[in-house]
Design a protein around this motif. Structure first.
Motif, short mmCIF file in Angstrom:
data_model
loop_
_atom_site.label_atom_id
_atom_site.label_comp_id
_atom_site.label_asym_id
_atom_site.label_seq_id
_atom_site.Cartn_x
_atom_site.Cartn_y
_atom_site.Cartn_z
N SER A 451 -46.60 -81.62 -5.88
CA SER A 451 -45.26 -81.97 -5.39
C SER A 451 -44.53 -80.72 -4.91
CB SER A 451 -44.46 -82.65 -6.51
OG SER A 451 -43.09 -82.72 -6.19
N ASP A 452 -44.18 -80.67 -3.64
CA ASP A 452 -43.43 -79.54 -3.10
C ASP A 452 -42.08 -79.41 -3.81
OD1 ASP A 452 -45.43 -78.96 -1.33
OD2 ASP A 452 -44.55 -80.12 0.31
N ARG A 453 -41.49 -80.56 -4.12
CA ARG A 453 -40.18 -80.55 -4.79
C ARG A 453 -40.28 -79.93 -6.18
NH1 ARG A 453 -36.44 -85.95 -5.85
NH2 ARG A 453 -34.70 -84.88 -6.91
N SER A 454 -41.29 -80.36 -6.96
CA SER A 454 -41.46 -79.80 -8.30
C SER A 454 -41.80 -78.32 -8.25
CB SER A 454 -42.57 -80.56 -9.05
OG SER A 454 -42.18 -81.87 -9.36
N MET A 455 -42.64 -77.92 -7.31
CA MET A 455 -43.03 -76.51 -7.21
C MET A 455 -41.85 -75.64 -6.79
SD MET A 455 -46.02 -76.00 -8.29
CE MET A 455 -46.36 -74.35 -7.66
N LYS A 456 -40.98 -76.19 -5.97
CA LYS A 456 -39.80 -75.43 -5.56
C LYS A 456 -38.90 -75.14 -6.76
CE LYS A 456 -36.16 -75.41 -2.05
NZ LYS A 456 -35.54 -76.16 -0.92
N ARG A 457 -38.84 -76.10 -7.67
CA ARG A 457 -37.97 -75.94 -8.85
C ARG A 457 -38.65 -75.16 -9.97
NH1 ARG A 457 -35.15 -80.79 -12.47
NH2 ARG A 457 -34.04 -79.37 -13.89
N TRP A 458 -39.96 -75.43 -10.21
CA TRP A 458 -40.63 -74.90 -11.39
C TRP A 458 -41.73 -73.88 -11.09
CZ3 TRP A 458 -38.28 -75.94 -15.81
CH2 TRP A 458 -37.53 -77.12 -15.91
N GLY A 459 -42.07 -73.73 -9.82
CA GLY A 459 -43.22 -72.91 -9.45
C GLY A 459 -43.23 -71.51 -10.02
N ARG A 460 -42.05 -70.87 -10.11
CA ARG A 460 -42.00 -69.50 -10.61
C ARG A 460 -41.91 -69.43 -12.12
NH1 ARG A 460 -38.07 -66.14 -6.43
NH2 ARG A 460 -39.28 -66.58 -4.51
N ARG A 461 -41.72 -70.56 -12.77
CA ARG A 461 -41.52 -70.56 -14.22
C ARG A 461 -42.76 -71.04 -14.99
NH1 ARG A 461 -35.96 -73.82 -14.80
NH2 ARG A 461 -35.98 -72.93 -16.91
N ILE A 462 -43.75 -71.54 -14.25
CA ILE A 462 -45.00 -71.99 -14.89
C ILE A 462 -46.17 -71.21 -14.28
CG2 ILE A 462 -44.10 -74.30 -15.35
CD1 ILE A 462 -45.73 -75.32 -12.97
N PRO A 463 -47.31 -71.17 -14.95
CA PRO A 463 -48.45 -70.41 -14.41
C PRO A 463 -48.92 -70.96 -13.07
CG PRO A 463 -48.82 -71.01 -16.71
CD PRO A 463 -47.61 -71.76 -16.27
N ALA A 464 -49.52 -70.10 -12.27
CA ALA A 464 -50.06 -70.52 -10.98
C ALA A 464 -51.16 -71.55 -11.18
CB ALA A 464 -50.61 -69.31 -10.24
N MET A 465 -51.29 -72.40 -10.19
CA MET A 465 -52.30 -73.46 -10.26
C MET A 465 -53.68 -72.88 -10.56
SD MET A 465 -54.92 -74.72 -8.07
CE MET A 465 -54.39 -74.60 -6.37
N GLU A 466 -54.03 -71.77 -9.91
CA GLU A 466 -55.35 -71.17 -10.09
C GLU A 466 -55.60 -70.76 -11.54
OE1 GLU A 466 -53.98 -70.79 -5.92
OE2 GLU A 466 -53.11 -70.26 -7.88
N THR A 467 -54.56 -70.24 -12.20
CA THR A 467 -54.69 -69.81 -13.59
C THR A 467 -54.97 -71.00 -14.50
OG1 THR A 467 -53.15 -67.98 -13.21
CG2 THR A 467 -53.49 -68.67 -15.50
N VAL A 468 -54.23 -72.07 -14.28
CA VAL A 468 -54.40 -73.26 -15.12
C VAL A 468 -55.76 -73.91 -14.88
CG1 VAL A 468 -53.53 -75.59 -15.57
CG2 VAL A 468 -51.93 -73.69 -15.31
#
Length: 532
Positions: A451-468
């Motif tokens: 979700s672009d919307r969720s990533m815009k809000r939370w993207g910098r506060r949670i680990p990168a997709m690649e890490t997870v």
């Protein structure tokens, strides 16, 4: 012409007619009568009195054995057919038709090296001069299958790139670096005997029996499954009845009772080179036992740890694959399987260490502990894998339960993922533990990353997709849902690193039997202007 000779001529003519009309059982009966008559005539003929007549009788006997072998092989009565071939070859060691028949039977039994000897011998028979192309075709086929069986070098790429069209693939039986041993999970299991890289073949094996059909709505689907199950049981019964070795192999499988008392078989018993005379047929067919064995060991093709390739993906299928039946469940599995025709191809979905048990997930392990417990109980066992033990300790924490309840009630998934990541920091969860919990809440992570919307809000506060993704793959192996998120990310803003990550996951999901270009086709990754 004597009365016996006339009778033999009539039997020979009628039996041959039935053989040509593919009426196998009736032709076998007449060839048996002809063989008995030939043998009686031979025993009553003195070698020195009429050597020409004796030679003709031996020749007739050789042909009769050869033709009965062909008819029996068509009914897949391979043990009897091989005996007939050997009887014919005792009379004429280079009899062309018999050597070809025996070679084809040995191919069906996956005894490639022995089959190769038969086809090589057929080249020396003068009768084969007009059939050199046929013999050379069988020789090439034998060499290919023997190489596959010995090395585990399989390549499905051309078939994939051709859109799964063409003749059904013929694959060799292959057993990789594995053995059966006692399992801490349940009874016996399949274990790696050396380190196995992700994507590497573990085994390739053909079904003892398989039944497929198309399922309709709920009511019709249940009826269709019952009919399919009955047909499947009949096929297994037929396979057991006609082959002593099949009966021996099925008989050693678990009925679900007295797991601790079951014998650990030596791996040589599973290799196709085993001689039929090592298999006892003294045991009476116990259908109650066979039904219990099928209930515990049969597999459906469309399963969470499986991928069906080719036209069979449109069908519901159930089958029995002997060695695959020894693979137990784990919520941190390390293997997947491809279904190609009647074959199962098992490969490592992540790196496997020597001594580690090979495991599938029987149900969706990308789920929280509570749901996995429910699913394991519905399968008739209580999972005690390392992941379940770890999460039992962690999931006693109230905050984790609140996150799960919140997701069920529809709270913001980004906030739930952030809360879980912060909680793992406070609980000092490290290494595989992070992978376990992220796998349990993967649906939430996937929703955020998609979700672009969720990533815009939370993207910098949670680990990168690649890490997870990397942490989940470390404990779960490759999975189609992980692969989907990575491929979607690659299509949006991918580079060389992202492309290599997608291909690595693809190898873990499909195995190394599918090479780079074919893998790109399956993953629907086009070639961009940078060449990747």
């Amino acid at each position: 012409m004597s009365g016996a000779e006339e009778q033999m001529q009539q039997l020979r003519s009628k039996a041959t007619e039935l053989l040509l009309r593919e009426e196998w059982r009736d032709s076998i009966q007449l060839y048996s009568e002809l063989i008995d008559l030939c043998q009686s005539q031979i025993s009553n003929t003195h070698q020195h009195s009429d050597p020409d007549h004796l030679s003709k009788l031996h020749k007739s006997l050789c042909v009769a054995f050869s033709n009965r072998a062909e008819a029996r092989s068509k009914l897949q009565h391979f043990t009897q057919a091989l005996n007939d071939c050997d009887q014919a070859l005792q009379i004429e060691a280079t009899h062309f038709k018999t050597l070809i028949c025996k070679g084809k039977i040995l191919l069906c039994l996956n005894r490639y090296f022995n089959a190769l000897d038969c086809f090589k011998a057929a080249l020396f028979d003068p009768q084969g001069n007009g059939n050199l192309d046929i013999v050379n075709g069988y020789l090439e086929k034998c060499k290919k299958l023997e190489f596959q069986s010995r090395t585990g070098s399989f390549d499905l790429s051309d078939w994939v790139l051709n859109g799964f069209r063409g003749k059904p693939l013929e694959l060799a039986e292959y057993i990789g670096p594995v053995k059966v041993n006692r399992s801490e999970f349940s009874g016996r299991g399949l274990f790696a005997t050396k380190n196995i890289d992700a994507g590497t073949l573990v085994l390739v094996t053909k079904a003892i029996a398989i039944e497929r059909g198309i399922l309709g709505g709920q009511d019709s689907a249940e009826n269709a499954q019952l009919v399919m199950w009955k047909n499947f049981i009949d096929k297994v019964k037929e396979a057991v009845t006609r082959c002593q070795r099949t009966q021996l192999l099925i008989d050693m499988l678990s009925t679900g009772e007295n797991e601790a008392g079951l014998e650990v078989p030596d791996m040589s018993i599973f290799r196709p080179e085993i001689e039929e005379n090592r298999c006892s047929n003294d045991q009476k067919l116990d259908m109650d036992k066979i039904l219990s064995i099928l209930d515990v060991n049969s597999l459906v093709e469309e399963a969470v740890s499986a991928k069906v390739l080719g036209k069979n993906s449109d069908f519901y299928g159930v089958g029995l694959w002997i060695l695959v039946s020894f693979i137990n469940h784990s919520c941190n599995p390390n293997a997947r399987r491809l279904h190609v025709g009647d074959y199962v191809i098992v490969h490592a979905s992540r790196d496997v260490k020597a001594g580690e048990e090979i495991t599938f997930m029987y149900f969706d392990a990308l789920s929280p502990l509570e749901k996995r417990v429910e699913m394991s109980l519905s399968w008739g066992f209580n999972c005690r894998c390392s992941r379940c033990k770890f999460e039992e300790a962690v999931c006693s924490k109230q905050e984790l339960r609140e996150i799960e309840i919140g997701l069920e009630k529809g709270v913001d998934v980004g906030g739930a993922v952030y809360r879980l990541e912060e909680g793992m920091k406070r609980w000092a969860v490290r290494g595989k533990g992070k992978g376990y919990l992220r796998a349990s809440f993967w649906a939430a992570y996937a929703e955020v990353y998609g979700s672009d919307r969720s990533m815009k809000r939370w993207g910098r506060r949670i680990p990168a997709m690649e890490t997870v993704v990397d942490s989940v793959v470390e404990v779960m192996g490759s999975d189609e849902r992980l692969l989907k998120v990575v491929v979607e990310g690659l299509k949006k803003s991918g580079g060389v690193v992202e492309f290599e990550r997608a291909m690595k996951l693809g190898r873990g999901f499909y195995g190394k039997v599918i090479k780079k270009q074919a893998l790109r086709t399956l993953l629907e990754i086009g070639i961009n202007d940078k060449g990747y």
